[in-house]
Design an enzyme around this catalytic site. Structure first.
Site, short mmCIF file in Angstrom:
data_model
loop_
_atom_site.label_atom_id
_atom_site.label_comp_id
_atom_site.label_asym_id
_atom_site.label_seq_id
_atom_site.Cartn_x
_atom_site.Cartn_y
_atom_site.Cartn_z
N HIS A 1 -4.78 2.29 -3.22
CA HIS A 1 -5.23 1.98 -2.02
C HIS A 1 -4.30 1.12 -1.47
O HIS A 1 -3.20 1.07 -0.81
CB HIS A 1 -6.71 2.06 -1.79
CG HIS A 1 -6.92 1.45 0.04
ND1 HIS A 1 -6.17 0.10 0.46
CD2 HIS A 1 -6.97 2.50 0.83
CE1 HIS A 1 -6.55 0.11 1.34
NE2 HIS A 1 -7.10 1.17 1.71
N HIS B 1 1.19 -1.31 0.14
CA HIS B 1 -0.39 0.00 0.08
C HIS B 1 0.39 1.20 -0.08
O HIS B 1 1.55 1.64 0.96
CB HIS B 1 -1.33 -0.02 1.27
CG HIS B 1 -1.84 -1.02 1.75
ND1 HIS B 1 -1.11 -2.71 2.70
CD2 HIS B 1 -2.67 -1.46 0.89
CE1 HIS B 1 -2.09 -3.37 1.76
NE2 HIS B 1 -3.39 -3.05 1.62
N GLU C 1 -16.34 -5.15 25.37
CA GLU C 1 -15.89 -5.72 25.70
C GLU C 1 -14.84 -6.12 24.56
O GLU C 1 -13.42 -6.31 24.57
CB GLU C 1 -16.44 -7.37 24.93
CG GLU C 1 -17.31 -7.70 26.44
CD GLU C 1 -18.35 -7.17 26.30
OE1 GLU C 1 -19.46 -7.92 27.38
OE2 GLU C 1 -19.28 -6.97 25.25
N HIS D 1 -13.74 -20.57 33.59
CA HIS D 1 -12.79 -20.69 32.48
C HIS D 1 -11.69 -19.85 32.19
O HIS D 1 -12.19 -18.43 31.99
CB HIS D 1 -12.94 -21.07 30.81
CG HIS D 1 -13.78 -22.27 30.67
ND1 HIS D 1 -13.47 -23.48 30.51
CD2 HIS D 1 -14.99 -23.08 31.88
CE1 HIS D 1 -14.41 -24.45 30.31
NE2 HIS D 1 -15.80 -24.15 31.34
N HIS E 1 -18.20 -18.96 32.63
CA HIS E 1 -19.55 -19.51 32.25
C HIS E 1 -21.11 -18.86 32.76
O HIS E 1 -21.45 -18.21 33.88
CB HIS E 1 -20.06 -20.66 32.38
CG HIS E 1 -19.80 -21.73 31.22
ND1 HIS E 1 -20.12 -21.20 29.47
CD2 HIS E 1 -18.37 -22.99 30.87
CE1 HIS E 1 -19.22 -22.86 28.92
NE2 HIS E 1 -19.15 -23.30 29.61
#
Length: 486
Positions: free
Chosen positions: A273, A29, A425, A486, A474
């Site tokens: 690009h 690029h 998140e 976990h 969980h």
């Protein structure tokens, strides 16, 4: 050469190195480096606090190329600035031979910048938006270290974080979440420079992207500045100076650029690009710059010297002053200096695991989110630079640090150790990586069902071998009231 002329030559050297490297590789690029070379040059030459002799100097300003497809921009800068492989190792981080081997196996110049692979690269970028998210963690870490480790008359940490981001970065959701969090935290040491060239691979951004980015960032609580022409180095410098003078919020500089600037037929189009320009376009672009066709990979006399006499001299002086401050601290306050040295070395304190609880077998058992929370608190109480939080789920997954002095990291409390990420998140994963890249031990927690939102950051964390902790629990589905951890 006059000062103005050598600046022009330095900018065009960055442009033509990108052109020649992409053409030789037949891949890459060149368009974005051609457009943004004046912006990057102005930042590095006039503002960046960085010592090329030691790319790991702890109080260096961070430069993040979140628009990782423009990798030849950072490779050109590292080469011309004479950045060393490491402190005491005078081998170049990026040699001219590396630039000639752009995108080839074994070189230090892969298609996208890679942390640890190329000295001077602060984080792996390629997945768009991740560098933006990392930069928020870096800025948080800078303020955290300042709050926790600076003392009156002994400022060890006051670095800024600069990012070049693209239209693609700002379309990705992770950057939106991270920008929202940065605005809330009023991260005044963070500056994003937005390459608003309005071009993506498929064509003009009007195809899918018509929002007012400036207004969006203003609503996040950022200061927004505009530069109408990427070639106007004085306007760029004025905007960067305004950022330096802003102490109550992060800054976004919107720079209008022309992708592939100088290419007679391809500039301003998607053809500039991600495709090599081709012989005729290269000839036309170099003629536009007043540049000879041959030799390729040309670095004129005076270019490396210009970087050495500006960036190099400034960085060496700042680094020496910082080292003197640390030496004085070691003499006058050995205990505090030892804490600083331990953080910088990445060491864990002696006895960091002394109070980790044990959990004997029990028929009923303890929900493992409960036990993990107890272990986390036991470790964090011994490791002062362990911090983190959850995406609005700390009461559920027991990831809050509850011992005395932990505190909450907020706009007016940059030294807190509990981070409220909000329901973000995507950003949490990228921010946690940015904290770890800054030398802190960081963690993020959420339920396993939401972990896929963090998958890109988790992959990059593993790739970069970062000391981050991810805590997943969980939802309770047929496995008891609390469920396993976990």
């Amino acid at each position: 050469m006059s000062e103005a002329t050598i600046d022009d030559v330095c900018v065009d050297t960055l442009r033509t190195l990108a052109i020649d490297a992409v053409e030789k590789a037949k891949s890459g690029h060149a368009g974005a480096p051609m457009a943004m070379a004046p912006v990057a040059y102005t930042l590095w030459q006039r503002f960046l606090r960085y010592d090329p002799a030691d790319p790991s100097w702890p109080n260096r300003d961070r430069f993040v190329l979140s628009a990782g497809h423009a990798s030849m921009l950072i490779y050109g800068l590292l080469h011309l600035a004479g950045v060393a492989s490491a402190k005491g190792d005078n081998r170049p981080a990026v040699s001219l031979d590396d630039i000639k081997a752009f995108r080839q196996i074994g070189s230090r110049t892969p298609g996208h910048p890679e942390y640890k692979h190329t000295p001077g690269v602060e984080t792996t970028t390629g997945p768009l938006g991740q560098g933006c998210g990392n930069s928020v963690g870096m800025a948080m870490a800078g303020r955290w270290k300042a709050a926790r480790l600076n003392k009156p008359g002994a400022t060890l940490f006051d670095y800024d974080v600069y990012v070049i981001c693209s239209d693609g970065d700002l379309m990705e959701g992770v950057s939106c979440e991270a920008a929202s969090l940065a605005g809330h935290l009023k991260l005044a040491n963070l500056c994003w420079i937005y390459d608003a060239n309005t071009i993506t691979i498929e064509g003009h951004t009007d195809l899918a992207f018509s929002e007012d980015v400036a207004k969006r960032f203003e609503s996040y609580g950022w200061r927004v500045l505009k530069v109408a022409d990427a070639n106007d180095r004085e306007a760029i410098a004025a905007a960067l100076q305004t950022f330096k003078e802003t102490d109550d919020r992060p800054t976004m500089i919107v720079v209008t650029s022309v992708i592939g600037y100088g290419a007679p037929k391809k500039q301003g189009t998607s053809k500039a690009h991600s495709d090599p320009l081709g012989a005729e376009e290269i000839k036309g672009a170099k003629a536009f710059y007043g540049w000879p066709d041959e030799p390729t990979f040309r670095v004129p006399d005076g270019v490396r010297e210009a970087f050495r006499d500006s960036l190099g001299k400034r960085g060496a002086e700042l680094h020496k002053a910082w080292s003197d401050t640390l030496a004085t601290l070691r003499r006058d306050d050995a205990s505090h200096a030892a804490a600083v040295d331990a953080l910088l070395a990445g060491d864990l304190p002696k006895g960091w695991d002394a109070d980790i609880p044990t959990f004997p077998a029990d028929e009923k058992g303890m929900a493992t989110r409960e036990s993990s929370g107890k272990v986390l608190n036991a470790i964090a109480a011994k490791v002062p630079w362990l911090l983190g939080g959850s995406a609005d789920l700390a009461p559920s997954n027991k990831s809050k640090l509850e011992f005395e002095g932990a505190g909450t990291l907020g706009p007016n409390e940059p030294g807190g150790r509990n981070i409220h990420f909000g329901v973000r998140e995507h950003a949490m994963g990228a921010v946690v990586n940015g904290l770890a890249l800054s030398g802190l031990r960081s963690y993020g927690a959420t339920f396993l069902v939401f972990s896929d939102y963090m998958r890109p950051s988790l992959r990059l964390s593993a790739l970069m071998e970062l000391p981050t902790f991810q805590i997943f629990t969980h939802d309770s589905i047929g496995v008891g009231e609390d469920g396993p951890t976990h």
